[in-house]
Design an enzyme around this catalytic site. Structure first.
Site, short mmCIF file in Angstrom:
data_model
loop_
_atom_site.label_atom_id
_atom_site.label_comp_id
_atom_site.label_asym_id
_atom_site.label_seq_id
_atom_site.Cartn_x
_atom_site.Cartn_y
_atom_site.Cartn_z
CB SER A 257 -0.93 -0.08 1.27
OG SER A 257 -1.78 1.05 1.19
N GLY A 258 0.51 2.08 -0.85
CA GLY A 258 1.04 3.46 -0.83
C GLY A 258 0.19 4.81 -0.54
CG LEU A 263 1.56 -4.15 -6.29
CD1 LEU A 263 1.48 -3.54 -7.50
CD2 LEU A 263 3.19 -4.28 -5.92
CE LYS A 276 1.66 3.01 -9.07
NZ LYS A 276 2.97 3.56 -9.68
CG ASP A 369 11.71 7.08 -6.09
OD1 ASP A 369 12.50 7.05 -5.00
OD2 ASP A 369 10.53 6.87 -5.53
#
Length: 544
Positions: A257-258, A263, A276, A369
């Site tokens: 989890s973001g 996901l 996603k 990133d």
């Protein structure tokens, strides 16, 4: 609890059926106890060849699942299928993370139509059968394929599936959505509103509360398009070959989890995939633009060390990206689970990442990133670069100024909002190698902002561990040099790392051979000593 939204009257032509419970079982089943139904279900599982359910632990878990749920769950659920195990898995996931919501979606068949088109695939029945009203709705939707009472338009068999009531756009497609979460006030109402906001008609719902205060809610929904209200259908917009058919996508379990997305593991057209799914994204938000940018980049790349893009849904409300499922998880999780790695493992990972990054840079793509959490492993331990949410294509001058990424891995020129290019990824890569060597988060004793200030103003870098080979230490120092032009490119780094990797494999093989030889020699000496002692003892006994 059985809810119908709204009740549909059965037409005169609806087939008659024997008295059934709401879950599709005859009324005599209601005289059985929950324990008896559970044992009957275990007996059904024992007959299957594709499932090992003989262990006492497995049986105990299934019995505990039934015990936590009310008796009406056992009475209504279809024990001829694997739905009970699916419900158990979803509840177990919810218990593992009470802050999350676990769910699964699948197309279902409400009833067998009089004639099934040849292109219709087999669909499972709902977990709780279906009510007569729901069967009547399915039968009513099938009337488009009937000429009149008792007759069928056979010529339609050769037409496309869009003319049949089998889940296509012109008819009713039924789906079963199962949700497991910790029980909350007005949960059923909130779930109903959420499904309605997605344009789904809730036709049937089953809600159960467990004894440990979790909730299992099962909805049967459809997306009915009324042809009679729209006799002339507008032409569909052109669809790219990577735009997925959302009806073929099944979501199984949440993986991560973001802040802006979750996901999940799932399947698409029979292939295991990762999905996603974006959270609450609007057209004018930066998250939505990043989503479109990620799709644009991922569909252009194909490399052994870049996670494989399968498709995406760019049409609301189902915004998602589908890519290959990486069973090994992230490198970040792996190094914390396995502990310190062998030098050959570290260098093999570095080679994989360097090759993938070189491929991206040759196509003028900056990742922006790069870190261990964004590196994934497949079941053959091949490392692939993932998460292109902030990646960009270099255009024009070839330099950017936006600050993006994660501070602890960020190059100084990015932190300072100075123009930067692909060498910013090289800096982050050096920090990734440090992660692999130490299995730690860089600058863990500082806040991210303190680390960023130190990198820019004081030339702060993570301390190179004493066990790091000199050649690798020199490579890291060059890669995280303060000035971007002093850093090597991935085209230069890859052969250097490959040479170190081959040398480390040879050295580890030599050490293993030497260790095996030493162990063998020690065993032989021990055996010889034991034989000598036994012989001396036997001689003494004979002398007596």
């Amino acid at each position: 609890m059985l809810l119908l939204f709204p009740p549909q009257p059965a037409p005169p032509s609806a087939p008659s059926a024997p008295p059934m419970a709401s879950g599709g079982q005859h009324l005599y089943a209601r005289r059985k106890t929950k324990h008896e139904i559970c044992e009957a279900y275990l007996a059904q599982l024992a007959k299957r060849d594709d499932l090992d359910c003989s262990s006492p632990e497995f049986k105990a878990q299934v019995r505990a699942h039934f015990d936590r749920l009310p008796t009406r769950y056992a009475l209504d659920v279809n024990i001829q299928s694997l739905d009970v195990l699916s419900h158990k898995r979803l509840l177990d996931e919810a218990r593992a993370d009470p802050t999350a919501v676990s769910f699964a979606v699948r197309p279902v068949e409400i009833m067998q139509l009089p004639r099934v088109p040849r292109n219709r695939g087999h669909l499972p029945k709902p977990a709780f059968g279906s009510s007569p009203n729901l069967q009547a709705l399915a039968l009513e939707a099938a009337q488009a394929d009937w000429i009149g009472p008792g007759s069928y338009n056979a010529s339609q068999d050769d037409q496309s599936s869009s003319n049949h009531p089998d889940g296509s756009a012109d008819a009713v497609a039924f789906y079963e959505i199962t949700v497991a979460s910790i029980d909350q006030p007005k949960l059923l109402s909130r779930l109903s509103e959420a499904l309605s906001d997605l344009g789904l008609n809730i036709r049937e719902a089953h809600a159960f509360n467990t004894s440990d205060r979790f909730s299992l809610d099962v909805f049967v929904v459809d997306q009915l398009q009324q042809q009679s209200m729209a006799p002339t259908r507008p032409a569909s917009p052109a669809v790219d070959d990577w735009e997925i058919d959302i009806t073929q996508l099944q979501i199984d379990a949440k993986v991560a989890s973001g802040a802006f997305s979750n996901l999940y593991r799932g399947s698409y057209c029979g292939q295991e995939v990762a999905v996603k799914i974006l959270k609450d994204v609007q057209d004018d938000t930066s998250q939505y633009q990043e989503f479109l940018q990620e799709v644009s980049i991922m569909r252009k790349v194909r490399h052994k060390n870049v996670v494989q893009f399968i498709g995406a849904c760019t049409r609301k409300p189902n915004l998602c990206i589908v890519f290959e499922f990486m069973s090994g998880g992230s490198v970040y999780d792996y190094i914390r689970r396995e502990g310190p790695l062998h030098l050959s493992q570290i260098l093999k990972t570095a080679v994989d990442v360097s090759r993938g990054m070189d491929y991206l840079h040759q196509r003028k793509i900056i990742h922006r990133d790069l870190k261990a959490a964004n590196l994934l492993m497949d079941d053959h331990a091949i490392v692939k670069i993932a998460d292109f949410g902030v990646a960009r294509v270099i255009e024009g001058s070839g330099a950017m100024t936006a600050e993006t990424g994660t501070y602890r891995w960020m190059a100084p020129e990015v932190i300072e909002h100075k123009p930067y290019d692909t060498k910013a990824d090289v800096f982050s890569f050096a920090v990734v190698i440090w992660e692999l060597l130490t299995c730690k988060v860089p600058y863990s004793d500082m806040t991210p902002l303190q680390a960023a200030v130190g990198v820019v103003q004081k030339g702060l870098r993570p301390g190179i561990p004493p066990n790091c080979p000199p050649a690798l230490a020199d490579l890291m120092r060059a890669a995280w040099a303060q000035e971007p032009q002093a850093r090597p490119s991935f085209r230069d780094l890859t052969p250097r790392l490959q040479g170190m990797y081959e040398a480390s494999k040879q050295e580890e093989a030599r050490q293993q051979a030497a260790a095996a030889m030493a162990a063998s020699t020690a065993a032989m000496n021990k055996s010889s000593a034991a034989g000598s002692t036994a012989g001396g003892l036997l001689a003494k006994l004979r002398g007596r």
